[in-house]
Design an enzyme around this catalytic site. Structure first.
Site, short mmCIF file in Angstrom:
data_model
loop_
_atom_site.label_atom_id
_atom_site.label_comp_id
_atom_site.label_asym_id
_atom_site.label_seq_id
_atom_site.Cartn_x
_atom_site.Cartn_y
_atom_site.Cartn_z
N ASN A 158 0.47 -1.02 -0.28
CA ASN A 158 0.04 0.05 -0.03
C ASN A 158 1.11 1.24 -0.23
O ASN A 158 0.30 1.78 -0.45
CB ASN A 158 -0.66 0.30 1.50
CG ASN A 158 -0.23 -0.01 2.59
OD1 ASN A 158 0.75 -0.26 2.59
ND2 ASN A 158 -1.38 0.05 3.50
N GLU A 253 5.31 -3.30 12.17
CA GLU A 253 4.18 -2.73 11.87
C GLU A 253 3.00 -3.45 11.21
O GLU A 253 3.14 -3.80 10.18
CB GLU A 253 4.02 -1.71 11.23
CG GLU A 253 2.80 -0.44 11.33
CD GLU A 253 1.95 0.34 9.61
OE1 GLU A 253 0.92 -0.43 9.62
OE2 GLU A 253 2.98 0.42 9.25
N CYS A 287 -3.10 0.22 7.30
CA CYS A 287 -3.59 -0.07 8.25
C CYS A 287 -4.00 0.55 9.16
O CYS A 287 -4.52 0.54 10.19
CB CYS A 287 -1.92 -0.61 8.61
SG CYS A 287 -0.76 -0.32 7.84
O1 G3P Z 1 -0.56 0.78 5.51
C1 G3P Z 1 0.00 1.53 6.53
C2 G3P Z 1 0.10 2.73 7.58
O2 G3P Z 1 1.53 2.41 7.84
C3 G3P Z 1 -0.93 3.26 7.37
O3 G3P Z 1 0.28 4.62 7.02
O4 G3P Z 1 -0.38 7.31 6.91
O5 G3P Z 1 -1.87 5.87 6.06
O6 G3P Z 1 -1.06 6.62 8.12
P1 G3P Z 1 -1.10 6.06 6.99
#
Ligand code: G3P
Length: 478
Positions: A158, A253, A287
């Site tokens: 992603n 993570e 996530c």
């Molecule tokens: O899914 C990866 C995570 O690190 C999300 O990042 O920037 O979309 O909150 P963000």
């Protein structure tokens, strides 16, 4: 049948001796778009060997020089934002504008690593012995931070660029070398990003990028004795890696089931805007996406209507048109999401829109009156489907949040800061956002998950610290 891209090791672009390729399927067309080399274990060995040699010299390179090169790489990365974003559009169906944002954010992240690194790595500690019982002032202890060695970076599909540089930047400024294993979808964007580091002039072997099948080189990489640290972002694979790896620091993570608790006094327009952005941006494939809304019964009807109105305005279609909702990453992912939707349907959830799917494209779906016997209450769809569970007390919301095996982020909406603080304390998640949807950034904020959501803490400063060890020298006076 798609252009073929070479892998990067020992400062050059290479074809694999395997003669095999890994196809990259465009989620929108569901056809092969690119191909990358299927590296062999022998080629992985060589990349790690050259990373080991390069690291020894790099650790002796002055900190300000390391920072200078990172700043250069960051600038080149930003100059190349258009072609890299184009890859993200084709490989992972990221909406065109978000794809550009990912690259720009990555350049900023690399520059910040350089700045933060020169500050925090530029100072150590001085301790004296007589503060501990029984000691005289006869020992002086000096501490500094030294690199770990070879860091293995494994980012997910992603954010193939941003979550790669969030590992590369801290590792490199701290004097480590990097072996990057990009996700298959996103590999070409990652190779382009690595090209920017190549152009910046980093020593050969310091950064390499090996592509290939997880079944061939996945375990081989994560269990390799030449690897001194693993930084992984992704799903369940991370749990398997943590069990198999031995004696190396891990930064992980993994998944999340971020809950959004909505109190009766919340600003419902603000909540609706955040739930739609938090739940549906990049089609829910983050996530940190809002993955369950826990809403007080008395405001649920009004809030659901507001969310529904906003969902109706989301554009659905190809990433090239910069649509809000784009095809999800793979057909199997779409099938999984559909399974969760069907389970909720069978068990009586209220569908605020009709379920619609064409290929990998799933229209945004809000499910109301979801109950805890439905899979969608607990599992993360990683797709544009958001369940609403109506609650009768705040405690009920907190209980649901804490019953999850995940604990990445959560959020609470209320005008009462005292209540918000108490709820934040009670939620078993790495971060709680008050009056905003969960998010990792700004990228220097600490970012961590509890329980199955991860090991350690990220964010630029924490990552730099995590990728170093404390070294002490003790001067013993006569
Ligand atoms: O899914 C990866 C995570 O690190 C999300 O990042 O920037 O979309 O909150 P963000």
């Amino acid at each position: 049948d798609g252009d073929v891209f070479n892998y990067y090791a020992d400062g050059k672009w290479n074809k694999s001796s395997s003669g095999k390729f890994v196809p990259i399927i465009n989620p929108t067309t569901r056809k092969i778009h690119f191909k990358v080399q299927a590296c062999t274990q022998e080629e992985v060995n060589k990349a790690i060997e050259s990373a080991k040699i390069a690291q020894k010299l790099w650790a002796k390179t002055p900190l300000w020089k390391r920072a200078e090169l990172l700043h250069k790489a960051a600038a080149i990365l930003k100059e190349h934002k258009a072609p890299i974003a184009e890859c993200l559009v084709k490989e992972i169906a990221k909406p065109a504008k978000d794809a550009v944002t990912e690259v720009v954010r990555s350049g900023d992240l690399v520059s910040y690593c350089a700045e933060e690194g020169v500050r925090i790595l530029g100072e150590g500690k001085f301790l004296v012995s007589d503060s501990f019982p029984g000691n005289e002032r006869t020992k002086y202890c000096l501490t500094s931070k030294i690199p770990l060695g070879v860091v293995l970076a494994i980012p997910p599909f992603n954010y193939p660029v941003n979550l790669a540089v969030s590992k590369i930047g801290p590792a490199i400024i701290a004097g480590n070398s990097i072996v990057l294993k990009p996700p298959t979808q996103g590999a070409v964007a990652a190779l382009h990003m690595v090209h920017c580091f190549h152009l910046a002039g980093f020593p050969k072997g310091l950064i390499s990028c090996v592509t290939g099948k997880g079944s061939e080189i996945g375990d081989f990489l994560t269990m390799h004795p030449g690897v001194n640290c693993i930084s992984f972002t992704g799903g369940d694979t991370g749990i398997a890696i943590s069990k198999k790896s031995a004696m190396v620091p891990l930064q992980m993570e993994l998944g999340g089931k971020d809950a959004c608790i909505v109190l009766e006094d919340a600003d419902l327009d603000l909540v609706a805007a955040n739930i739609v952005k938090g739940g549906f941006s990049y089609s829910g494939q983050r996530c940190t996406a809002v993955k369950v809304a826990l809403v007080m019964e008395s405001v649920a009807e009004t809030l659901v209507k507001k969310i529904k109105d906003k969902v109706a305005k989301l554009t659905v279609g190809p990433p090239e048109d910069d649509c809000d909702i784009t095809p999800v990453i793979t057909e199997s992912s779409a099938n999984f999401i559909e399974g969760l939707v069907m389970d909720a349907k069978k068990k009586g959830a209220t569908f605020c829109q009709e379920y619609r799917r064409e290929g990998n494209l799933i229209w945004p779906l809000l499910l109301d009156n979801v109950r805890s016997d439905m899979r969608i209450s607990w599992e993360e769809p990683f797709g544009p489907v958001l369940p609403v569970i109506r609650i009768n007390s705040v405690e009920e919301g907190i209980r649901h949040c804490n019953a999850s095996n995940f604990g990445l982020q959560g959020c609470v909406f209320t005008k009462d800061i005292n209540k918000a603080m108490l709820i934040s304390d009670a939620m078993e998640t790495g971060t709680v956002q008050i009056n905003s949807a969960p998010a990792r950034g700004p990228d220097h904020f600490p970012f961590q998950g509890l329980k199955d959501s991860g090991i350690g803490s990220q964010g630029i400063t924490n990552s730099i610290n995590m990728m170093t060890k404390i070294k002490t020298t003790v001067i013993n006076l006569p």
